[in-house]
Motif scaffolding. Structure first.
Motif, PDB file in Angstrom:
ATOM      1  N   LYS A 184       0.816  -1.223   0.000  1.00 44.83           N
ATOM      2  CA  LYS A 184       0.000   0.000   0.000  1.00 44.83           C
ATOM      3  C   LYS A 184       0.847   1.269   0.000  1.00 44.83           C
ATOM      4  N   THR A 185       2.021   1.226  -0.629  1.00 39.04           N
ATOM      5  CA  THR A 185       2.870   2.418  -0.619  1.00 39.04           C
ATOM      6  C   THR A 185       2.208   3.603  -1.326  1.00 39.04           C
ATOM      7  N   ASN A 186       1.297   3.340  -2.271  1.00 37.27           N
ATOM      8  CA  ASN A 186       0.589   4.440  -2.934  1.00 37.27           C
ATOM      9  C   ASN A 186      -0.368   5.157  -1.997  1.00 37.27           C
ATOM     10  N   ASP A 187      -0.665   4.503  -0.861  1.00 38.76           N
ATOM     11  CA  ASP A 187      -1.545   5.132   0.131  1.00 38.76           C
ATOM     12  C   ASP A 187      -0.754   5.815   1.236  1.00 38.76           C
ATOM     13  N   LEU A 188       0.586   5.903   1.059  1.00 42.59           N
ATOM     14  CA  LEU A 188       1.436   6.510   2.075  1.00 42.59           C
ATOM     15  C   LEU A 188       2.123   7.757   1.531  1.00 42.59           C
ATOM     16  N   VAL A 189       2.278   8.754   2.385  1.00 44.53           N
ATOM     17  CA  VAL A 189       3.046   9.959   2.076  1.00 44.53           C
ATOM     18  C   VAL A 189       3.794  10.362   3.349  1.00 44.53           C
ATOM     19  N   ALA A 190       4.696  11.315   3.205  1.00 42.41           N
ATOM     20  CA  ALA A 190       5.443  11.790   4.376  1.00 42.41           C
ATOM     21  C   ALA A 190       5.769  13.263   4.186  1.00 42.41           C
ATOM     22  N   TYR A 191       6.081  13.937   5.282  1.00 45.72           N
ATOM     23  CA  TYR A 191       6.633  15.289   5.196  1.00 45.72           C
ATOM     24  C   TYR A 191       7.497  15.555   6.421  1.00 45.72           C
ATOM     25  N   ARG A 192       8.330  16.615   6.320  1.00 48.82           N
ATOM     26  CA  ARG A 192       9.201  16.994   7.428  1.00 48.82           C
ATOM     27  C   ARG A 192       8.512  18.093   8.233  1.00 48.82           C
ATOM     28  N   GLY A 193       8.345  17.831   9.525  1.00 48.41           N
ATOM     29  CA  GLY A 193       7.685  18.804  10.380  1.00 48.41           C
ATOM     30  C   GLY A 193       8.605  19.937  10.771  1.00 48.41           C
ATOM     31  N   ARG A 194       8.035  20.922  11.479  1.00 48.97           N
ATOM     32  CA  ARG A 194       8.826  22.076  11.912  1.00 48.97           C
ATOM     33  C   ARG A 194       9.938  21.669  12.876  1.00 48.97           C
ATOM     34  N   ASP A 195       9.736  20.542  13.554  1.00 48.74           N
ATOM     35  CA  ASP A 195      10.771  20.059  14.478  1.00 48.74           C
ATOM     36  C   ASP A 195      11.840  19.246  13.754  1.00 48.74           C
ATOM     37  N   ASN A 196      11.773  19.253  12.397  1.00 43.03           N
ATOM     38  CA  ASN A 196      12.722  18.553  11.525  1.00 43.03           C
ATOM     39  C   ASN A 196      12.527  17.036  11.512  1.00 43.03           C
ATOM     40  N   GLU A 197      11.498  16.525  12.200  1.00 44.88           N
ATOM     41  CA  GLU A 197      11.223  15.085  12.195  1.00 44.88           C
ATOM     42  C   GLU A 197      10.401  14.719  10.973  1.00 44.88           C
ATOM     43  N   ILE A 198      10.763  13.617  10.336  1.00 43.31           N
ATOM     44  CA  ILE A 198      10.004  13.122   9.180  1.00 43.31           C
ATOM     45  C   ILE A 198       8.890  12.225   9.678  1.00 43.31           C
ATOM     46  N   ARG A 199       7.672  12.529   9.264  1.00 44.79           N
ATOM     47  CA  ARG A 199       6.510  11.759   9.715  1.00 44.79           C
ATOM     48  C   ARG A 199       5.849  11.072   8.521  1.00 44.79           C
ATOM     49  N   VAL A 200       5.413   9.836   8.740  1.00 45.35           N
ATOM     50  CA  VAL A 200       4.763   9.048   7.688  1.00 45.35           C
ATOM     51  C   VAL A 200       3.261   9.020   7.957  1.00 45.35           C
ATOM     52  N   PHE A 201       2.471   9.180   6.885  1.00 36.99           N
ATOM     53  CA  PHE A 201       1.022   9.253   7.016  1.00 36.99           C
ATOM     54  C   PHE A 201       0.327   8.301   6.034  1.00 36.99           C
ATOM     55  N   GLN A 202      -0.848   7.878   6.439  1.00 43.12           N
ATOM     56  CA  GLN A 202      -1.751   7.134   5.573  1.00 43.12           C
ATOM     57  C   GLN A 202      -2.704   8.123   4.915  1.00 43.12           C
ATOM     58  N   LYS A 203      -2.952   7.922   3.616  1.00 43.62           N
ATOM     59  CA  LYS A 203      -3.988   8.722   2.948  1.00 43.62           C
ATOM     60  C   LYS A 203      -5.358   8.194   3.384  1.00 43.62           C
ATOM     61  N   GLU A 204      -6.050   8.946   4.175  1.00 37.28           N
ATOM     62  CA  GLU A 204      -7.348   8.508   4.669  1.00 37.28           C
ATOM     63  C   GLU A 204      -8.442   9.109   3.790  1.00 37.28           C
ATOM     64  N   ARG A 205      -9.065   8.240   3.016  1.00 39.85           N
ATOM     65  CA  ARG A 205     -10.030   8.722   2.022  1.00 39.85           C
ATOM     66  C   ARG A 205     -11.446   8.865   2.598  1.00 39.85           C
ATOM     67  N   LYS A 206     -11.621   8.380   3.825  1.00 46.16           N
ATOM     68  CA  LYS A 206     -12.877   8.622   4.532  1.00 46.16           C
ATOM     69  C   LYS A 206     -12.542   9.387   5.804  1.00 46.16           C
ATOM     70  N   LEU A 207     -13.120  10.557   5.949  1.00 40.98           N
ATOM     71  CA  LEU A 207     -12.873  11.344   7.153  1.00 40.98           C
ATOM     72  C   LEU A 207     -13.607  10.694   8.315  1.00 40.98           C
ATOM     73  N   THR A 208     -12.885  10.417   9.385  1.00 44.41           N
ATOM     74  CA  THR A 208     -13.481   9.725  10.527  1.00 44.41           C
ATOM     75  C   THR A 208     -13.286  10.518  11.806  1.00 44.41           C
ATOM     76  N   GLN A 209     -14.044  10.130  12.805  1.00 44.16           N
ATOM     77  CA  GLN A 209     -13.902  10.738  14.124  1.00 44.16           C
ATOM     78  C   GLN A 209     -14.211   9.692  15.183  1.00 44.16           C
ATOM     79  N   THR A 210     -13.725   9.930  16.391  1.00 42.51           N
ATOM     80  CA  THR A 210     -14.034   9.046  17.506  1.00 42.51           C
ATOM     81  C   THR A 210     -15.530   9.079  17.773  1.00 42.51           C
TER      82      THR A 210
END
Length: 561
Positions: free
Chosen positions: A320-346
């Motif tokens: 599922k690498t096509n469903d993954l992206v990443a970016y570098r935060g302001r703290d310089n840490e690289i974070r990995v994310f899932q593309k969530e195509r359905k917005l969810t909440q608790t």
């Protein structure tokens, strides 16, 4: 400082018991003094008993008397088998206490979600207890209800997996009793929530207030390991878009670092590789699970000295690498994310969706079976929400107060919608032919109408007398019902199946080996735990590449002598 008066009274009573014991111990000893000392021990035990919680008069049911002298077994009604592919599901007709005792053999620690809608013990109608209608004039009304639930919830606790959860529908007549029972059985620390469900928005107009809601109590087997899902937000908006459509970002790092870390989930601790120097217009970067030229190695962060892990295993991430992206935060840490195509909440603690009102459930069952078949079934969407929150797409759902079969219907509908492989086990008695004419008939008609990829086996609980009999006198009777337990635990069907077989005796093994010459399709054999194959038989099975599953010896515990 406050004074614990109850503790003081207990200590005074225990001191008096001690004085009596000293007096008896100093008297001439005979059978009577021995009995008196034994009685004092029982009194001390009672005095030191439960300090806080639900106290009720324990009652025995008819089924308790039966189980004292009989062992329950399962017998299939093969005429009611539904074969429509997909997962194998099960409907068990009989007293649910006996059904739970059998499920303890096959599913101990294996159920991820239990949902039940037990009798409500309403003041106007009461409930059925040991085939007797209990009404408001019975002075032990609440104790009998508590006894009924206590016995069954103890089994439910045993059946839940480590990450398992139980949802229990109830109204306010027994809500507080049920809360105390669940605190005792599952542990107050495993309490998750009490959900209020709006079932009649205009209110039931009796008493001082128009009653609009019922409740669902939710408990975990182990609060540290639960993984409840969020619910989809209707009318969701998205921040990012790609060639497939809109999505939002959901962190791939498992945030419950106390329960999920590199120590207890080492398989979830691995690196990603991020093309951090080539972000797209939204600042998002490509992700790979394998080392790639120009990509930067990235690990889940360390929190409070514990190494975090990902929510996905490496094999899943690689697919599922096509469903993954990443970016570098302001703290310089690289974070990995899932593309969530359905917005969810608790999920919130008040559920007021129009699909959850009682009338909806009544209309649904009437559209399937006609009027007058079942009163006040739960709506499909209500149970679907519970299953969505409490399970992944490949799990077993148990309902041992199955009623009209809404839970089974909801599981099949969800599987059809999201491609899941959930399966269900339903247990209900056959009072007024409810199991055969309502529960089974509903599941059958829904499968036929919607062409759900789902199959169903129909079992009945029978009983084998064991009192005043040596184990070898009923051993052969019990062996006749091992097949059903194997089917139930493994979700398989032996009847007419030329790919899997079951062997419980030496004679059956000989027959199975001899017929292999005419059957080249067999792939798996379930073998009785006490059957020894000779070297020639073992070699034949190996040459045929037939895998062997040994039937566990705990199926046979009544045969231990």
């Amino acid at each position: 400082m406050s004074t614990n008066i109850s503790k003081q009274k207990r200590e005074d009573l225990l001191a008096k018991i001690k004085e009596i014991r000293t007096f008896i111990s100093n008297a001439p000893q005979d059978e009577n003094t021995g009995n008196l000392l034994s009685y004092l021990f029982d009194l001390e035990k009672d005095v030191n008993g439960k300090k806080y919680g639900l106290v009720f008069e324990e009652h025995r049911e008819e089924i308790d008397e039966v189980l004292d002298t009989h062992t329950p077994v399962l017998t299939e009604d093969e005429d009611l088998f539904i074969d429509n592919g997909g997962q194998m599901n099960f409907l068990i007709e009989g007293d649910n206490l006996a059904s739970l005792k059998l499920l303890e053999k096959t599913h101990k620690g294996k159920i991820d979600l239990i949902y039940i809608d037990p009798p409500y013990n309403t003041l106007s109608e009461g409930f059925i207890y040991s085939d007797v209608q209990i009404d408001k004039n019975d002075t032990f009304q609440h104790s009998k209800w508590s006894s009924l639930m206590h016995n069954r919830l103890k089994y439910a606790k045993k059946l839940l997996s480590n990450k398992g959860v139980i949802f229990i529908s109830i109204d306010d007549n027994e809500l507080y009793s049920l809360k105390f029972l669940c605190d005792e059985i599952f542990g107050f620390e495993n309490y998750i929530s009490t959900i209020a469900v709006i079932v009649k928005p205009e209110g039931r107009r009796y008493g001082a207030f128009a009653k609009t809601h019922e409740y669902i109590l939710v408990y975990a087997n182990n609060i540290d390991f639960i993984q409840l899902n969020e619910i989809e937000v209707e009318g969701a908006s998205y921040k990012y878009y790609d060639e497939i459509g809109g999505f939002n970002l959901k962190g791939l790092r498992n945030r419950n670092v106390q329960a999920f870390n590199s120590i207890n989930r080492p398989n979830l601790r691995y690196p990603f590789y991020v093309d951090i120097d080539n972000p797209n217009k939204d600042g998002l970067c490509k992700v790979s699970t394998e080392p790639t030229t120009g990509f930067v190695e990235t690990w889940a962060s360390t929190v409070n000295g514990l190494e975090s892990v990902w929510r996905w295993g490496k094999e899943t991430a690689a697919l599922k690498t096509n469903d993954l992206v990443a970016y570098r935060g302001r703290d310089n840490e690289i974070r990995v994310f899932q593309k969530e195509r359905k917005l969810t909440q608790t999920a919130k603690t008040i559920w007021d969706d129009k699909a959850f009102i009682s009338q909806k459930g009544t209309k649904e069952i009437q559209s399937i079976l006609g009027k007058g078949k079942f009163d006040f079934p739960k709506p499909i969407e209500l149970i679907s929400r519970i299953v969505n929150i409490g399970t992944n797409q490949s799990t077993t759902v148990l309902d041992f107060f199955a009623g009209s079969g809404t839970t089974g219907h909801a599981v099949m509908k969800l599987n059809a919608e999201d491609g899941g492989n959930r399966k269900f086990i339903l247990c209900t008695n056959n009072e007024n032919n409810i199991c055969r004419d309502v529960t089974y008939e509903r599941i059958k008609r829904v499968i036929d109408k919607e062409n759900y990829a789902a199959s169903l086996k129909y079992y009945k609980v029978d009983y084998i007398p064991i009192t005043d009999r040596m184990y070898y006198e009923y051993a052969d009777e019990l062996l006749l019902h091992i097949r059903e337990l194997v089917e139930l635990e493994n979700g398989v069907n032996f009847t007419g199946n030329d790919k899997i077989g079951i062997v419980l005796t030496e004679e059956e093994l000989d027959d199975f080996i001899s017929q292999l010459e005419n059957n080249t399709k067999y792939q798996k054999l379930y073998l009785g735990h006490d059957i020894l194959m000779d070297s020639q038989q073992a070699q034949i099975l190996k040459n045929r590449k037939i895998s062997i599953n040994i039937i566990p010896d705990y199926y046979y515990k009544e045969l231990e002598g």
